[in-house]
Design a protein around this motif. Structure first.
Motif, PDB file in Angstrom:
ATOM      1  N   TRP A  17     -32.497 -66.756  24.434  1.00  0.00           N
ATOM      2  CA  TRP A  17     -31.904 -66.446  25.739  1.00  0.00           C
ATOM      3  C   TRP A  17     -30.597 -65.680  25.622  1.00  0.00           C
ATOM      4  O   TRP A  17     -30.340 -64.749  26.402  1.00  0.00           O
ATOM      5  N   LEU A  18     -29.769 -66.041  24.645  1.00  0.00           N
ATOM      6  CA  LEU A  18     -28.505 -65.321  24.502  1.00  0.00           C
ATOM      7  C   LEU A  18     -28.739 -63.907  23.964  1.00  0.00           C
ATOM      8  O   LEU A  18     -27.996 -62.977  24.294  1.00  0.00           O
ATOM      9  N   SER A  19     -29.769 -63.733  23.168  1.00  0.00           N
ATOM     10  CA  SER A  19     -30.127 -62.379  22.706  1.00  0.00           C
ATOM     11  C   SER A  19     -30.575 -61.519  23.878  1.00  0.00           C
ATOM     12  O   SER A  19     -30.172 -60.355  23.999  1.00  0.00           O
ATOM     13  N   TYR A  20     -31.406 -62.082  24.751  1.00  0.00           N
ATOM     14  CA  TYR A  20     -31.839 -61.345  25.940  1.00  0.00           C
ATOM     15  C   TYR A  20     -30.648 -61.012  26.841  1.00  0.00           C
ATOM     16  O   TYR A  20     -30.563 -59.922  27.410  1.00  0.00           O
ATOM     17  N   ALA A  21     -29.728 -61.964  26.977  1.00  0.00           N
ATOM     18  CA  ALA A  21     -28.544 -61.732  27.812  1.00  0.00           C
ATOM     19  C   ALA A  21     -27.690 -60.608  27.232  1.00  0.00           C
ATOM     20  O   ALA A  21     -27.150 -59.774  27.969  1.00  0.00           O
ATOM     21  N   THR A  22     -27.580 -60.573  25.902  1.00  0.00           N
ATOM     22  CA  THR A  22     -26.813 -59.512  25.246  1.00  0.00           C
ATOM     23  C   THR A  22     -27.448 -58.148  25.489  1.00  0.00           C
ATOM     24  O   THR A  22     -26.752 -57.163  25.764  1.00  0.00           O
ATOM     25  N   ILE A  82     -19.121 -59.425  24.252  1.00  0.00           N
ATOM     26  CA  ILE A  82     -20.329 -58.638  23.988  1.00  0.00           C
ATOM     27  C   ILE A  82     -20.355 -58.199  22.530  1.00  0.00           C
ATOM     28  O   ILE A  82     -21.386 -58.299  21.843  1.00  0.00           O
ATOM     29  N   ALA A 111     -29.304 -57.335  28.028  1.00  0.00           N
ATOM     30  CA  ALA A 111     -29.073 -57.008  29.442  1.00  0.00           C
ATOM     31  C   ALA A 111     -27.644 -56.506  29.659  1.00  0.00           C
ATOM     32  O   ALA A 111     -27.420 -55.549  30.407  1.00  0.00           O
ATOM     33  N   LEU A 112     -26.674 -57.144  29.006  1.00  0.00           N
ATOM     34  CA  LEU A 112     -25.277 -56.728  29.141  1.00  0.00           C
ATOM     35  C   LEU A 112     -25.067 -55.316  28.588  1.00  0.00           C
ATOM     36  O   LEU A 112     -24.390 -54.495  29.210  1.00  0.00           O
TER      37      LEU A 112
END
Length: 462
Positions: free
Chosen positions: A386-391, A39, A393-394
């Motif tokens: 997508w990885l920015s959105y996942a970050t 993260i 969310a995390l």
């Protein structure tokens, strides 16, 4: 710049605080540190993208303000400043307690104030002075970790004198995750706190000769080293020493060195932890002063803090953070269980709020840069968007977990109070209609061949 980045991450939390995580998650604490590390790496990649595309005095404070609005920028800047002035106090007290082991007759508050005075003095000289001290502090920490990794690996492979080797400790005391997967995920919350500090390199880059090059190099190297140093060393701890041993909770690295038969274990670890504490104190004084200086750029802080010394140091901003540190150290002496404990708990989630803001700002600024100036995106966030959105969310999940877990709930709510007070301060400032100060702090393109701090030449010098 590489060592500043590493020094910001490797703090006393790794050498001492990791024992608490190991006790709460078992050998699977390795997984907790790995998740938290990933993260952190993602957040730093997002920050590096913005920093290289738009170098700014104030780093993520400027990006949050530009992408999320004045209120968000004000909140991010002041939260980060508050976080590090409390770190100044916490580290000064921690350093005093270590020194007291060698000079027990000297009062704790005297030792703590002594450390504050010494490192305030070095920061007052120049940014280079801070960098030199941090270089050596970080070098000692890195060497200590590397030596620990080497001797620990020799023990596991049976090459160390008297070593039996093997990985049985990973599963022989209740299994790899004896307290369940929930405990492993819950342990991610404090682990992220241990990684906080890597972002300091983006603030320091504004005073380097080649900020874009320095950031790109530091961020590329830190990814591997963070995972290796944190995850690798914690893996060695739980593999060599049983996770449920009381000594592991108190000082995990000292416990391992004792198993290895290293003489004068306590003295060695106290010296290493003291170095880590001094490094964090040094960085906290530097970072808080630069953030306060950046806050003046848009009238978010009093204009008096724009004054620079002849060497380009915002001495008044340094003294402001030091003064809060002095007051906090006195509080630790006079009211350790009330005022000082409140201060410690009131900044626990603040860095997480800042990290979430960084991620949100990156998504908006990336969209804008793609439309307006795509050539500036020389270092990009992986798998955007997508990885920015996942970050995001995390980070949101970690903050929610902090609010729900009994062990961190008080820190979350007191940190929320801190945020609420800062937002109240913004409303007061807005209603008074305070004019925007025309001083440096926004995005700058450094003059080739000259330090980036020359962009601040418009500031008033003492």
């Amino acid at each position: 710049m590489n060592l500043i980045a590493l020094g910001g991450v490797i703090g006393a939390g790794l050498f001492v605080g990791s024992g608490v995580v190991i006790q709460s998650a078992g050998p699977a604490a390795v997984v907790s540190f790995l998740i938290a590390g990933l993260i952190t790496v993602l957040i730093m990649r997002m920050l590096a993208e913005m920093t290289i595309a738009k170098p700014a005095l104030g780093s993520f404070y400027v990006y949050a303000r530009e992408a999320l609005g004045n209120r968000a920028g004000f909140a991010v800047g002041w939260m980060y400043w508050y976080f590090f002035v409390i770190v100044v106090a916490v580290e000064a007290v921690a350093g005093g307690r270590i020194l007291q082991l060698w000079v027990p007759d000297v009062p704790l508050w005297v030792l703590s104030l002594g450390l504050l005075l010494i490192l305030t003095g070095t920061n007052m000289v120049s940014a280079r002075s801070y960098g030199e001290f941090e270089y050596w502090f970080s070098s000692i920490k890195v060497v200590a970790i590397v030596v620990f990794l080497v001797v620990g690996a020799l023990y596991l492979f049976g090459f160390w004198p008297g070593a039996q080797g093997g990985l049985t400790n990973l599963v022989s005391h209740g299994g790899f995750a004896p307290l369940g997967i929930g405990a492993v995920l819950a342990a991610v919350v404090p682990c992220i706190g241990f990684y906080t500090g890597a972002e300091i390199v983006t603030i320091a880059a504004a005073e380097s000769a080649e900020p874009k090059k320095a950031i790109a190099k530091a961020m590329r190297s830190i990814i591997f080293r963070v995972v290796l140093f944190y995850v690798g060393s914690v893996f060695l701890v739980v593999a060599i020493k049983s996770w449920d041993d009381p000594a592991t909770a108190v000082s995990p690295y000292a416990a391992v060195l004792e198993v290895l038969g290293i003489p004068a274990v306590a003295t060695i670890m106290n010296a290493i932890v003291l170095t880590a504490v001094l490094s964090c104190l040094n960085s906290a004084l530097y970072t808080s002063s630069r953030m306060l200086f950046a806050l003046t750029s848009n009238g978010d802080a009093p204009k008096a803090f724009t004054r620079l010394s002849r060497s380009g140091v915002p001495r008044r901003a340094i003294l402001a953070g030091t003064a809060i540190g002095y007051v906090s150290v006195i509080a630790a002496y006079t009211s350790p269980d009330l005022i000082f404990q409140f201060l410690v708990n009131s900044y626990g989630a603040v860095a997480l709020f800042v990290y979430l803001s960084i991620a949100l700002a990156q998504v908006r600024l990336r969209r804008r840069l793609e439309r307006e100036d795509p050539d500036k995106l020389t270092l990009k966030m992986w798998l955007f968007p997508w990885l920015s959105y996942a970050t995001i969310a995390l980070m949101a999940a970690v903050i929610l977990a902090m609010a729900l877990l009994p062990s961190t709930r008080s820190q979350f709510w007191l940190s929320a109070v801190t945020l609420a007070l800062i937002l109240l301060g913004f409303e007061i400032r807005r209603r008074r209609g305070r004019p925007v100060a025309k001083v440096p702090g926004g995005p700058v393109d450094p003059v080739p061949g000259e330090p980036a701090r020359d962009a601040a030449s418009a500031a008033v010098r003492e």
